[in-house]
Design a protein around this motif. Structure first.
Motif, PDB file in Angstrom:
ATOM      1  N   SER A 253       5.549   4.909   5.043  1.00 39.59           N
ATOM      2  CA  SER A 253       6.181   4.550   6.345  1.00 39.59           C
ATOM      3  C   SER A 253       7.540   4.196   6.431  1.00 39.59           C
ATOM      4  CB  SER A 253       5.350   3.572   7.200  1.00 39.59           C
ATOM      5  OG  SER A 253       3.947   4.009   7.431  1.00 39.59           O
TER       6      SER A 253
ATOM      7  N   MET B  97      -0.436  10.868   7.923  1.00 38.75           N
ATOM      8  CA  MET B  97      -0.705   9.952   6.859  1.00 38.75           C
ATOM      9  C   MET B  97      -1.843  10.532   5.850  1.00 38.75           C
ATOM     10  SD  MET B  97       1.573   7.617   7.215  1.00 38.75           S
ATOM     11  CE  MET B  97       0.888   6.381   5.913  1.00 38.75           C
ATOM     12  N   CYS B  98      -2.335  11.484   5.867  1.00 39.34           N
ATOM     13  CA  CYS B  98      -3.106  12.273   5.085  1.00 39.34           C
ATOM     14  C   CYS B  98      -2.189  13.046   3.867  1.00 39.34           C
ATOM     15  CB  CYS B  98      -3.908  13.340   5.670  1.00 39.34           C
ATOM     16  SG  CYS B  98      -4.941  12.568   6.797  1.00 39.34           S
TER      17      CYS B  98
ATOM     18  N   GLN C 232      -6.866  10.119   1.214  1.00 37.26           N
ATOM     19  CA  GLN C 232      -7.171  10.776   2.508  1.00 37.26           C
ATOM     20  C   GLN C 232      -6.779  12.136   2.505  1.00 37.26           C
ATOM     21  OE1 GLN C 232      -6.167   6.717   4.855  1.00 37.26           O
ATOM     22  NE2 GLN C 232      -5.039   8.505   5.359  1.00 37.26           N
TER      23      GLN C 232
ATOM     24  N   THR D 114       0.738  -1.150   0.052  1.00 35.03           N
ATOM     25  CA  THR D 114      -0.103   0.135  -0.222  1.00 35.03           C
ATOM     26  C   THR D 114       1.018   1.308  -0.063  1.00 35.03           C
ATOM     27  OG1 THR D 114       0.052   0.118   2.352  1.00 35.03           O
ATOM     28  CG2 THR D 114      -1.580  -1.211   1.400  1.00 35.03           C
ATOM     29  N   TRP D 115       0.369   2.385  -0.476  1.00 35.77           N
ATOM     30  CA  TRP D 115       1.061   3.644  -0.414  1.00 35.77           C
ATOM     31  C   TRP D 115       1.454   3.905   1.026  1.00 35.77           C
ATOM     32  CZ3 TRP D 115      -0.455   7.936   1.961  1.00 35.77           C
ATOM     33  CH2 TRP D 115      -1.702   8.473   2.570  1.00 35.77           C
ATOM     34  N   GLN D 116       0.610   3.559   1.957  1.00 38.77           N
ATOM     35  CA  GLN D 116       0.805   4.118   3.348  1.00 38.77           C
ATOM     36  C   GLN D 116       2.049   3.248   3.778  1.00 38.77           C
ATOM     37  OE1 GLN D 116      -2.452   3.255   2.101  1.00 38.77           O
ATOM     38  NE2 GLN D 116      -3.940   4.615   3.125  1.00 38.77           N
ATOM     39  N   ASP D 117       2.204   2.023   3.511  1.00 38.57           N
ATOM     40  CA  ASP D 117       3.362   1.262   3.664  1.00 38.57           C
ATOM     41  C   ASP D 117       4.708   2.049   3.106  1.00 38.57           C
ATOM     42  OD1 ASP D 117       1.830  -0.497   5.430  1.00 38.57           O
ATOM     43  OD2 ASP D 117       1.538  -2.062   4.213  1.00 38.57           O
TER      44      ASP D 117
END
Length: 678
Positions: A220, A297-298, A290, A214-217
Motif C-alpha cells: 500500500s 491485494m492478492c 493470498q 506486514t507485506w500488505q502495508d
C-alpha cells in the motif's frame, strides 16, 4: 566492512621473505606453477580441464553466429554474492575468484581480473586460458576488436549485464563495426545442463515478530508513492533480490551469506505479480500471499523464467514502469520502450527499505546486543590463546562464526570473515586461505572484520588488536583512525545531507598527519537482509541521509607489507539536540549500535581531544549498561569481568598519566633545585 579498494595479492607472497632476501620456492609453490610449454603441459592439481567445455560452447556460438561470447561473474540480479548455479564464469574457466570477466572466441579464451586474483587465476586455469590484468570494459573491448572482424557478432547474456555495463561495452566497441548482440539464452547454461546446481530449499515466511510491518502495508505504501509521483507510473519493477524479500517478508537460502531467493516482482495498482519457481512455494506461503484470489491485494505467481516476456507484453499497453537502474539488468531494460520507462538510480522499494521504522530499529539494536556478546567472547578467547601460539587466521575466523551461531536468532555469518594478522591486514579485503594463513602473534597487529545474520537484523563490526608492544607509529595510526570514527559519529549535520559531503570528517585526523585510506567510509545495513545495503552510505551515488537509516562508519589505515587498521561500528541516524533548527528541520547525528570496546593498548591519549576522550567514556558507559546485563543473563561471568575492565573510563588513565607526569616533573625540579643550592 570493506568497500571498493584494489589490493595486490603479491604482497602475501613477497613480503615474508623480504628480510632474508628472495626465498627459495617451497615444494608446494613449485607444484602450483603450471607449465604450458612442455608436452603434455604440467598442470597444478587445482586446475580444471576446460577443453570439453570450450568445444561445447563454441558449437553453441556457431549456432548463434557469434565470433565472441562475454561471460561476466554475476547473476541476473546484480547480487554481491552469487549462488553456485550462477557461477558460470567460474565453471567455464576453473577460476573461482569473485571478480573477473571471461571472453571466448573460436580460437582464444581469455580472463580479465584485478591484482587480488592474479596468482589464484594462474593456479586454477588450464592452458586453454590467457590471463589479462586490466579488467575494464574498454580493455576487453579493445581485445575483442583485435581478435574479431568487422561485421561479426559479439554475444552476451543481457541478464548478466547491468545497464551501465551494456553502455560501457557499446561505447567501447563504438564504430568498430562489431555488433554487440543480446542473446537471452545463456550459452553456458545450455552446455552446463544437468550438472548445474539447482536451488532446493523452500522459501519461508519471516515471522511477524521480526518484521517492521506486514507485506500488505508495504504494498500500500509503494502504491501511494506511485500515486504521488508526478509521472504517475503504473507499475514498479523489482529486480534486486532484497527488494522482493523485504516487500513480502519472505526469505530463502539461494545466495551465500544473504537470506534471499531468486525472484522478480512487478507491482501495479491493480495487480501484484511475483516471478518465482512455484515448486518452492509451500501451501503455507500460498495462503500467506493470498494466491487464490485476483483482487489488487492478492499475489499472482508466474514462473521465474517468464519475467522478460511478461514485461514485454505489459508495456505494449498505455503504461509506465518505474525501475531502479542500479539493479535492473539490460535483459529487462531492453524490452521496455523508452517512452514507457521511469528510471531512477534506485527503486522506491530500495529507498523505503533504507529508512527503518521504530520497530525495525529496535530489532536491529537487539541483534547488535547479542552480536556484541559473541564478539566479546571472541576477544576474551583471543587474549587467552594468542600468546600460546595456537591460533591462526583460519581457526580464528571459524571460531568467531561459531560463537555467533550460538546466539539467539542466528542464521550464520553475513559475509566471509576477514581475519588478518600482520602484513595480511594491509590488504583491506583479505580473507585467509591455506596458502596465505599466518599464526596470530603478540608481536603483530590483528584485524577482524566480521558480521552475523540474525532473524531480527544483520551485523558488521571491525576491531583491530595488539596483545604486545605496538610501535609509536602503530599507536598513532590506530588512534587517528579511532578519532576519525568518533568525529564522524558525533558530527551534527543538516537533514538530507549527502554522505559524500560528510565522510571527510572521518579522514581529517589521518589527513592532518599525511595519512589516508583507499576504501569507502561506510555502507548501509539491513534487517536480516544485505550486509551492504544500498542506497545508504558515504559515496557519491548514495542517497541523502535521513533519520532511521543505519550505516557503518569504518575509517582505516593500511601500511603496505606491515599492518592494517580498521575500526568499524554500525550507527543509526538520529535527531541531534540543537538549540536552533535552521529551515525548520531538525538536525541529525549518528548513534553507534555496535557495542564492543576498542583496544586500549593501541590508544594514544596524547593526541586525542577532550571531546573525543569524553565520547569514548560515554560509549563505554553505554556498553556497561546494555551489554553488561546481557553477558550476565547468559552466565558469561568471565566475559563480563573482561568487559568491565576494558570499559573503564580512559579519561581516568589520562588523568593518571597527567598526575604522574606532574609528580615526575616536580621531583625532577626539586632535585635540580637541590643540586643548584649545593
Amino acid at each position: 566492512m570493506r568497500s571498493s579498494h584494489l589490493e595486490c595479492w603479491l604482497w602475501v607472497f613477497v613480503i615474508p621473505g623480504c628480510a632474508l632476501g628472495i626465498p627459495k620456492k617451497s615444494t608446494f609453490e613449485e607444484e602450483m606453477v603450471k607449465n604450458c610449454t612442455i608436452m603434455p603441459p604440467y598442470l597444478p592439481p587445482t586446475v580444471i580441464n576446460t577443453t570439453g567445455r570450450l568445444s561445447a560452447l563454441r558449437l553453441e556460438m556457431k549456432r548463434f553466429s557469434l565470433a565472441a561470447y562475454i561471460i561476466p561473474a554475476t547473476d541476473a540480479h546484480m547480487s554481491e554474492y552469487i549462488a553456485d548455479r550462477d557461477a558460470r564464469r567460474a565453471w567455464m574457466t576453473g577460476f573461482t575468484g569473485s571478480a573477473g570477466t571471461a571472453v571466448v572466441t573460436m580460437t582464444k579464451a581469455t580472463l580479465w581480473t584485478d591484482s587480488r586474483y592474479w596468482t589464484q587465476a594462474e593456479r586454477q586455469m588450464d592452458c586453454n586460458w590467457e590471463l589479462h590484468k586490466t579488467p575494464w570494459a574498454s580493455s576487453i573491448a579493445e581485445w575483442i576488436i583485435n581478435k574479431t572482424a568487422p561485421g561479426e557478432n559479439i554475444g552476451f547474456d543481457p541478464f548478466l549485464f547491468s545497464i551501465d555495463d551494456w553502455r560501457s561495452y557499446s561505447a567501447a566497441l563504438g564504430d568498430s563495426g562489431r555488433n554487440l548482440t543480446s542473446i537471452a539464452t545463456n550459452l553456458v547454461d545450455v552446455i552446463w545442463q544437468e550438472q548445474r546446481p539447482t536451488p532446493s530449499s523452500d522459501i519461508y515466511r519471516l515471522e511477524d515478530a521480526y518484521t517492521g510491518s506486514t507485506w500488505q502495508d508495504k504494498v500500500s505504501d509503494i502504491r501511494a508513492q506511485m500515486d504521488r509521483h508526478s509521472q504517475k507510473p503504473t507499475a514498479v519493477l523489482l529486480s534486486a533480490l532484497d527488494e522482493t524479500a523485504w516487500l513480502f517478508n519472505l526469505r530463502g537460502k539461494d545466495i551465500p551469506y544473504n537470506p534471499f531467493f531468486n525472484a522478480y516482482t512487478l507491482l501495479s495498482k491493480e495487480n501484484i505479480r511475483l516471478f518465482v519457481n512455484e515448486s518452492r512455494i509451500t501451501a503455507e506461503i500460498h495462503k500467506y500471499l493470498q494466491t487464490d484470489c485476483s483482487t489488487p491485494m492478492c499475489v499472482q505467481l508466474s514462473d521465474y523464467s517468464l519475467v522478460r516476456e511478461y514485461v514485454r507484453n505489459y508495456t505494449r499497453d498505455n503504461v509506465k514502469v518505474w525501475i531502479g537502474t542500479e539493479y535492473t539488468t539490460f535483459g529487462l531494460y531492453e524490452v521496455i520502450p523508452q517512452d514507457k520507462l521511469l528510471a531512477d538510480n534506485f527503486s522506491p522499494v530500495m529507498k523505503t527499505k533504507a529508512v527503518k521504522n521504530s520497530k525495525e530499529q529496535t530489532l536491529l539494536r537487539k541483534a547488535h546486543v547479542r552480536d556484541a556478546v559473541a564478539v566479546i567472547q571472541y576477544l576474551v578467547w583471543l587474549e587467552k590463546n594468542v600468546p600460546k601460539g595456537t591460533v591462526n587466521e583460519i581457526s580464528a575466523a571459524r571460531y568467531v562464526d561459531e560463537l555467533r551461531r550460538k546466539q539467539k536468532n542466528s542464521d550464520g555469518p553475513s559475509f566471509e570473515t576477514i581475519s588478518a594478522s600482520g602484513l595480511n591486514a594491509a590488504l583491506a579485503h583479505y580473507s585467509p586461505s591455506n596458502n596465505t594463513v599466518r599464526t596470530l602473534s603478540v608481536t603483530e597487529m590483528y584485524l577482524v572484520d566480521s558480521g552475523g545474520q540474525y532473524l531480527d537484523g544483520t551485523t558488521d563490526i571491525t576491531r583491530t588488536l595488539h596483545w604486545g608492544s605496538p610501535t609509536a607509529f602503530q599507536k598513532e595510526a590506530y588512534t587517528r583512525v579511532l578519532m576519525g570514527n568518533i568525529d564522524l559519529t558525533t558530527l551534527v549535520f543538516p537533514s538530507e545531507s549527502s554522505g559524500r559531503n560528510l565522510e571527510a570528517f572521518a579522514r581529517r585526523p589521518l589527513w592532518n598527519n599525511g595519512l589516508n585510506y583507499g576504501h569507502g567510509t561506510g555502507h548501509g545495513i539491513g534487517n536480516f537482509l544485505s550486509v551492504h545495503e544500498w542506497p545508504v552510505g558515504f559515496q557519491s551515488n548514495n542517497v541523502p541521509l535521513t533519520k532511521g537509516m543505519f550505516t557503518s562508519i569504518e575509517p582505516g589505515y593500511y601500511e603496505d607489507g606491515e599492518f592494517g587498521i580498521r575500526i568499524e561500528d554500525v550507527a543509526v541516524v538520529v535527531e541531534a539536540q540543537t538549540q536552533h533548527s535552521f529551515g525548520g528541520k531538525p538536525y541529525l547525528t549518528f548513534e553507534a549500535v555496535s557495542l564492543v570496546p576498542y583496544d586500549r593498548n593501541l590508544i594514544d591519549l596524547g593526541i586525542m581531544s577532550p571531546q573525543q576522550v569524553k565520547y569514548v567514556d560515554n560509549y563505554y558507559k553505554t556498553i556497561r549498561e546494555i551489554i553488561g546485563p546481557e553477558l550476565l543473563s547468559q552466565n558469561l561471568d568471565e566475559e563480563h569481568k573482561w568487559m568491565m575492565k576494558n570499559t573503564e573510563p580512559i579519561s581516568a588513565a589520562s588523568s593518571t598519566s597527567v598526575t604522574m607526569g606532574t609528580l615526575i616533573f616536580t621531583i625532577m625540579a626539586n632535585m635540580l633545585l637541590h643540586q643548584s643550592q649545593k
